[in-house]
Design a protein around this motif. Sequence first.
Motif, PDB file in Angstrom:
ATOM      1  N   LEU A  18     -68.911  -4.882  -2.584  1.00 51.96           N
ATOM      2  CA  LEU A  18     -68.630  -4.873  -4.017  1.00 51.96           C
ATOM      3  C   LEU A  18     -69.851  -4.300  -4.735  1.00 51.96           C
ATOM      4  CD1 LEU A  18     -66.470  -7.343  -5.827  1.00 51.96           C
ATOM      5  CD2 LEU A  18     -68.627  -6.764  -6.922  1.00 51.96           C
ATOM      6  N   VAL A  19     -69.743  -3.029  -5.137  1.00 52.34           N
ATOM      7  CA  VAL A  19     -70.848  -2.304  -5.765  1.00 52.34           C
ATOM      8  C   VAL A  19     -70.827  -2.565  -7.267  1.00 52.34           C
ATOM      9  CG1 VAL A  19     -71.848  -0.031  -6.223  1.00 52.34           C
ATOM     10  CG2 VAL A  19     -70.816  -0.521  -3.995  1.00 52.34           C
ATOM     11  N   GLY A  20     -71.976  -3.056  -7.778  1.00 55.90           N
ATOM     12  CA  GLY A  20     -72.054  -3.415  -9.194  1.00 55.90           C
ATOM     13  C   GLY A  20     -71.831  -4.908  -9.369  1.00 55.90           C
ATOM     14  N   ALA A  21     -72.145  -5.665  -8.326  1.00 57.91           N
ATOM     15  CA  ALA A  21     -71.988  -7.124  -8.375  1.00 57.91           C
ATOM     16  C   ALA A  21     -72.878  -7.704  -9.470  1.00 57.91           C
ATOM     17  CB  ALA A  21     -72.351  -7.736  -7.023  1.00 57.91           C
ATOM     18  N   SER A  22     -72.408  -8.799 -10.085  1.00 59.13           N
ATOM     19  CA  SER A  22     -73.158  -9.463 -11.152  1.00 59.13           C
ATOM     20  C   SER A  22     -73.203 -10.959 -10.888  1.00 59.13           C
ATOM     21  CB  SER A  22     -72.487  -9.197 -12.502  1.00 59.13           C
ATOM     22  OG  SER A  22     -73.102  -9.976 -13.514  1.00 59.13           O
ATOM     23  N   ASP A  23     -74.322 -11.575 -11.280  1.00 57.46           N
ATOM     24  CA  ASP A  23     -74.432 -13.037 -11.161  1.00 57.46           C
ATOM     25  C   ASP A  23     -73.989 -13.730 -12.453  1.00 57.46           C
ATOM     26  OD1 ASP A  23     -76.555 -12.257 -12.751  1.00 57.46           O
ATOM     27  OD2 ASP A  23     -78.095 -13.235 -11.550  1.00 57.46           O
ATOM     28  N   ASN A  24     -73.447 -12.952 -13.387  1.00 54.40           N
ATOM     29  CA  ASN A  24     -72.954 -13.498 -14.650  1.00 54.40           C
ATOM     30  C   ASN A  24     -71.472 -13.858 -14.489  1.00 54.40           C
ATOM     31  OD1 ASN A  24     -71.929 -13.953 -17.214  1.00 54.40           O
ATOM     32  ND2 ASN A  24     -72.968 -12.214 -18.147  1.00 54.40           N
ATOM     33  N   PRO A  25     -71.136 -15.168 -14.536  1.00 49.71           N
ATOM     34  CA  PRO A  25     -69.740 -15.569 -14.340  1.00 49.71           C
ATOM     35  C   PRO A  25     -68.766 -14.984 -15.368  1.00 49.71           C
ATOM     36  CG  PRO A  25     -71.200 -17.466 -14.159  1.00 49.71           C
ATOM     37  CD  PRO A  25     -72.036 -16.311 -14.665  1.00 49.71           C
ATOM     38  N   THR A  44     -69.413  -8.365   0.540  1.00 50.39           N
ATOM     39  CA  THR A  44     -70.856  -8.166   0.490  1.00 50.39           C
ATOM     40  C   THR A  44     -71.207  -7.561  -0.861  1.00 50.39           C
ATOM     41  OG1 THR A  44     -70.895  -7.784   2.869  1.00 50.39           O
ATOM     42  CG2 THR A  44     -72.824  -7.056   1.611  1.00 50.39           C
ATOM     43  N   PRO A  45     -71.956  -8.313  -1.696  1.00 51.76           N
ATOM     44  CA  PRO A  45     -72.332  -7.783  -3.008  1.00 51.76           C
ATOM     45  C   PRO A  45     -73.463  -6.750  -2.909  1.00 51.76           C
ATOM     46  CG  PRO A  45     -73.157 -10.035  -2.738  1.00 51.76           C
ATOM     47  CD  PRO A  45     -72.401  -9.692  -1.490  1.00 51.76           C
ATOM     48  N   VAL A  46     -73.358  -5.712  -3.738  1.00 50.62           N
ATOM     49  CA  VAL A  46     -74.373  -4.659  -3.792  1.00 50.62           C
ATOM     50  C   VAL A  46     -74.863  -4.550  -5.228  1.00 50.62           C
ATOM     51  CG1 VAL A  46     -74.846  -2.201  -3.451  1.00 50.62           C
ATOM     52  CG2 VAL A  46     -73.286  -3.410  -1.888  1.00 50.62           C
ATOM     53  N   SER A  47     -76.174  -4.809  -5.405  1.00 55.75           N
ATOM     54  CA  SER A  47     -76.800  -4.722  -6.719  1.00 55.75           C
ATOM     55  C   SER A  47     -78.306  -4.600  -6.533  1.00 55.75           C
ATOM     56  CB  SER A  47     -76.503  -5.989  -7.536  1.00 55.75           C
ATOM     57  OG  SER A  47     -77.334  -6.052  -8.672  1.00 55.75           O
ATOM     58  N   PRO A  48     -78.903  -3.460  -6.951  1.00 60.36           N
ATOM     59  CA  PRO A  48     -80.361  -3.324  -6.819  1.00 60.36           C
ATOM     60  C   PRO A  48     -81.107  -4.458  -7.524  1.00 60.36           C
ATOM     61  CG  PRO A  48     -79.361  -1.224  -7.405  1.00 60.36           C
ATOM     62  CD  PRO A  48     -78.283  -2.258  -7.492  1.00 60.36           C
ATOM     63  N   LYS A  49     -80.582  -4.908  -8.657  1.00 53.98           N
ATOM     64  CA  LYS A  49     -81.236  -5.955  -9.441  1.00 53.98           C
ATOM     65  C   LYS A  49     -81.254  -7.303  -8.715  1.00 53.98           C
ATOM     66  CE  LYS A  49     -79.376  -8.147 -12.968  1.00 53.98           C
ATOM     67  NZ  LYS A  49     -78.662  -8.479 -14.171  1.00 53.98           N
ATOM     68  N   LEU A  50     -80.203  -7.587  -7.938  1.00 52.67           N
ATOM     69  CA  LEU A  50     -80.070  -8.892  -7.278  1.00 52.67           C
ATOM     70  C   LEU A  50     -80.385  -8.852  -5.785  1.00 52.67           C
ATOM     71  CD1 LEU A  50     -76.703  -9.991  -8.948  1.00 52.67           C
ATOM     72  CD2 LEU A  50     -79.011 -10.586  -9.667  1.00 52.67           C
ATOM     73  N   LEU A  55     -75.358 -14.407  -3.692  1.00 47.98           N
ATOM     74  CA  LEU A  55     -74.390 -14.481  -4.782  1.00 47.98           C
ATOM     75  C   LEU A  55     -73.107 -15.045  -4.194  1.00 47.98           C
ATOM     76  CD1 LEU A  55     -73.637 -13.812  -7.728  1.00 47.98           C
ATOM     77  CD2 LEU A  55     -73.036 -11.514  -6.952  1.00 47.98           C
ATOM     78  N   LEU A  56     -72.647 -16.161  -4.718  1.00 49.93           N
ATOM     79  CA  LEU A  56     -71.460 -16.839  -4.195  1.00 49.93           C
ATOM     80  C   LEU A  56     -71.581 -17.051  -2.684  1.00 49.93           C
ATOM     81  CD1 LEU A  56     -68.785 -14.906  -6.298  1.00 49.93           C
ATOM     82  CD2 LEU A  56     -69.440 -17.298  -6.581  1.00 49.93           C
ATOM     83  N   TYR A  61     -77.312  -6.907  -1.257  1.00 46.81           N
ATOM     84  CA  TYR A  61     -78.068  -5.739  -0.805  1.00 46.81           C
ATOM     85  C   TYR A  61     -78.240  -4.758  -1.954  1.00 46.81           C
ATOM     86  CZ  TYR A  61     -77.348  -7.643   3.798  1.00 46.81           C
ATOM     87  OH  TYR A  61     -77.371  -8.483   4.879  1.00 46.81           O
ATOM     88  N   ALA A  62     -79.312  -3.957  -1.891  1.00 52.03           N
ATOM     89  CA  ALA A  62     -79.619  -3.003  -2.959  1.00 52.03           C
ATOM     90  C   ALA A  62     -78.671  -1.817  -2.952  1.00 52.03           C
ATOM     91  CB  ALA A  62     -81.060  -2.521  -2.841  1.00 52.03           C
ATOM     92  N   LYS A  63     -78.287  -1.362  -1.755  1.00 49.73           N
ATOM     93  CA  LYS A  63     -77.390  -0.208  -1.650  1.00 49.73           C
ATOM     94  C   LYS A  63     -76.528  -0.343  -0.398  1.00 49.73           C
ATOM     95  CE  LYS A  63     -81.008   2.858   0.237  1.00 49.73           C
ATOM     96  NZ  LYS A  63     -82.147   1.978   0.382  1.00 49.73           N
ATOM     97  N   LEU A  64     -75.470   0.433  -0.367  1.00 53.94           N
ATOM     98  CA  LEU A  64     -74.525   0.352   0.751  1.00 53.94           C
ATOM     99  C   LEU A  64     -75.207   0.563   2.098  1.00 53.94           C
ATOM    100  CD1 LEU A  64     -71.443   2.293  -0.697  1.00 53.94           C
ATOM    101  CD2 LEU A  64     -71.617  -0.166  -0.256  1.00 53.94           C
ATOM    102  N   ALA A  65     -76.141   1.503   2.158  1.00 55.67           N
ATOM    103  CA  ALA A  65     -76.801   1.820   3.431  1.00 55.67           C
ATOM    104  C   ALA A  65     -77.611   0.642   3.987  1.00 55.67           C
ATOM    105  CB  ALA A  65     -77.705   3.041   3.258  1.00 55.67           C
ATOM    106  N   ASP A  66     -77.943  -0.330   3.149  1.00 58.95           N
ATOM    107  CA  ASP A  66     -78.734  -1.488   3.600  1.00 58.95           C
ATOM    108  C   ASP A  66     -77.887  -2.553   4.298  1.00 58.95           C
ATOM    109  OD1 ASP A  66     -80.938  -0.293   2.437  1.00 58.95           O
ATOM    110  OD2 ASP A  66     -80.855  -1.506   0.605  1.00 58.95           O
TER     111      ASP A  66
END
Length: 137
Positions: A18-25, A44-50, A55-56, A61-66
């Motif tokens: 899930l690219v663009g995952a957020s920890d904001n409910p 698998t959440p993907v977010s450079p910030k998190l 998360l849940l 991960y920062a990017k898909l390749a990671d």
Amino acid sequence: MQDNEIASLLQQMKTIALVGASDNPARASFGVMAYLLSQGYQVTPVSPKLAGQTLLGQQVYAKLADIPHSIDMVDVFRNSEAAYAVAQEAIAIGAKALWLQIGVINEQAEALANEAGLKVVMDRCPKIEIPRLGLER
């Protein structure tokens, strides 16, 4: 993509990035991720910030390749302009499908992913499609 093709895709996919995952409910990506997890998908959440956090209960991960395991489908919660780069990353990791959320419309990303053999769903949400198609677990 026809309803029967979307249903088949949702039944075949087991692992979702899930690219663009957020920890904001309050964000749609948070609710969709929680829903997909409740439906038995490995998300698998993907977010450079998190990146590096959980998360849940899932490692971010920062990017898909990671991501250290294979991914069947990449679900995109980014703006339409970012979708092309995400499509390139999805192809690079060997994903089988690219899902662009409601409002994420990028014909170039769709064409690129289709040419690489990925199934593409655009401007739809799996949290809406799963119950609509009678696929809830």
